[in-house]
Scaffold this motif. Structure first.
Motif, PDB file in Angstrom:
ATOM      1  N   GLY A   1       0.814  -1.211   0.000  1.00  0.00           N
ATOM      2  CA  GLY A   1       0.000   0.000   0.000  1.00  0.00           C
ATOM      3  C   GLY A   1       0.844   1.257   0.000  1.00  0.00           C
ATOM      4  N   ILE A   2       1.908   1.252   0.778  1.00  0.00           N
ATOM      5  CA  ILE A   2       2.804   2.415   0.830  1.00  0.00           C
ATOM      6  C   ILE A   2       3.517   2.600  -0.506  1.00  0.00           C
ATOM      7  N   VAL A   3       4.050   1.510  -1.051  1.00  0.00           N
ATOM      8  CA  VAL A   3       4.765   1.599  -2.330  1.00  0.00           C
ATOM      9  C   VAL A   3       3.821   2.000  -3.454  1.00  0.00           C
ATOM     10  N   GLY A   4       2.655   1.385  -3.500  1.00  0.00           N
ATOM     11  CA  GLY A   4       1.689   1.723  -4.542  1.00  0.00           C
ATOM     12  C   GLY A   4       1.202   3.155  -4.436  1.00  0.00           C
ATOM     13  N   GLY A   5       0.929   3.619  -3.236  1.00  0.00           N
ATOM     14  CA  GLY A   5       0.494   4.996  -3.052  1.00  0.00           C
ATOM     15  C   GLY A   5       1.562   6.000  -3.422  1.00  0.00           C
ATOM     16  N   THR A   6       2.782   5.709  -3.047  1.00  0.00           N
ATOM     17  CA  THR A   6       3.893   6.595  -3.401  1.00  0.00           C
ATOM     18  C   THR A   6       4.086   6.641  -4.908  1.00  0.00           C
ATOM     19  N   PHE A   7       4.031   5.480  -5.555  1.00  0.00           N
ATOM     20  CA  PHE A   7       4.201   5.416  -7.010  1.00  0.00           C
ATOM     21  C   PHE A   7       3.101   6.192  -7.729  1.00  0.00           C
ATOM     22  N   LEU A   8       1.858   5.963  -7.337  1.00  0.00           N
ATOM     23  CA  LEU A   8       0.749   6.635  -8.011  1.00  0.00           C
ATOM     24  C   LEU A   8       0.730   8.135  -7.747  1.00  0.00           C
ATOM     25  N   SER A   9       1.143   8.557  -6.571  1.00  0.00           N
ATOM     26  CA  SER A   9       1.138   9.991  -6.285  1.00  0.00           C
ATOM     27  C   SER A   9       2.267  10.715  -7.013  1.00  0.00           C
ATOM     28  N   THR A  10       3.366  10.039  -7.270  1.00  0.00           N
ATOM     29  CA  THR A  10       4.464  10.711  -7.976  1.00  0.00           C
ATOM     30  C   THR A  10       4.313  10.637  -9.485  1.00  0.00           C
ATOM     31  N   ILE A  11       3.723   9.570 -10.011  1.00  0.00           N
ATOM     32  CA  ILE A  11       3.658   9.423 -11.461  1.00  0.00           C
ATOM     33  C   ILE A  11       2.750  10.483 -12.091  1.00  0.00           C
ATOM     34  N   PHE A  12       1.743  10.928 -11.365  1.00  0.00           N
ATOM     35  CA  PHE A  12       0.846  11.939 -11.915  1.00  0.00           C
ATOM     36  C   PHE A  12       1.389  13.352 -11.749  1.00  0.00           C
ATOM     37  N   ASN A  13       2.417  13.534 -10.960  1.00  0.00           N
ATOM     38  CA  ASN A  13       2.990  14.858 -10.740  1.00  0.00           C
ATOM     39  C   ASN A  13       4.246  15.109 -11.561  1.00  0.00           C
ATOM     40  N   ILE A  14       4.724  14.121 -12.284  1.00  0.00           N
ATOM     41  CA  ILE A  14       5.922  14.286 -13.103  1.00  0.00           C
ATOM     42  C   ILE A  14       5.506  14.797 -14.479  1.00  0.00           C
ATOM     43  N   THR A  15       6.070  15.920 -14.868  1.00  0.00           N
ATOM     44  CA  THR A  15       5.745  16.497 -16.173  1.00  0.00           C
ATOM     45  C   THR A  15       6.857  16.192 -17.168  1.00  0.00           C
ATOM     46  N   PHE A  16       6.570  16.459 -18.433  1.00  0.00           N
ATOM     47  CA  PHE A  16       7.557  16.245 -19.491  1.00  0.00           C
ATOM     48  C   PHE A  16       8.771  17.141 -19.277  1.00  0.00           C
ATOM     49  N   ASN A  17       8.550  18.352 -18.795  1.00  0.00           N
ATOM     50  CA  ASN A  17       9.665  19.276 -18.539  1.00  0.00           C
ATOM     51  C   ASN A  17      10.590  18.735 -17.453  1.00  0.00           C
ATOM     52  N   ASP A  18      10.030  18.078 -16.442  1.00  0.00           N
ATOM     53  CA  ASP A  18      10.850  17.476 -15.389  1.00  0.00           C
ATOM     54  C   ASP A  18      11.735  16.375 -15.961  1.00  0.00           C
TER      55      ASP A  18
END
Length: 57
Positions: free
Chosen positions: A11-28
């Motif tokens: 749950g911790i790993v999945g939540g961390t992954f999903l919360s970061t994947i949607f915040n990463i932009t192409f510019n990053d």
């Protein structure tokens, strides 16, 4: 008890992954690639310079 621990970890790993994947932009991603390239080039030239300074002739 071990099953509960696995569920908590996933749950911790999945939540961390999903919360970061949607915040990463192409510019990053582009910025990270450029900075990694600059870091590799600088590291290469510094290692060449240090090798020249400290090798015995």
């Amino acid at each position: 008890m071990a099953n509960n621990d696995i569920q908590l970890r996933s749950g911790i790993v999945g939540g961390t992954f999903l919360s970061t994947i949607f915040n990463i932009t192409f510019n990053d991603i582009v910025f990270t690639i450029i900075m990694a390239g600059i870091g590799a080039v600088v590291s290469f030239f510094v290692s060449c310079l240090l090798r020249r300074l400290f090798t015995k002739k």
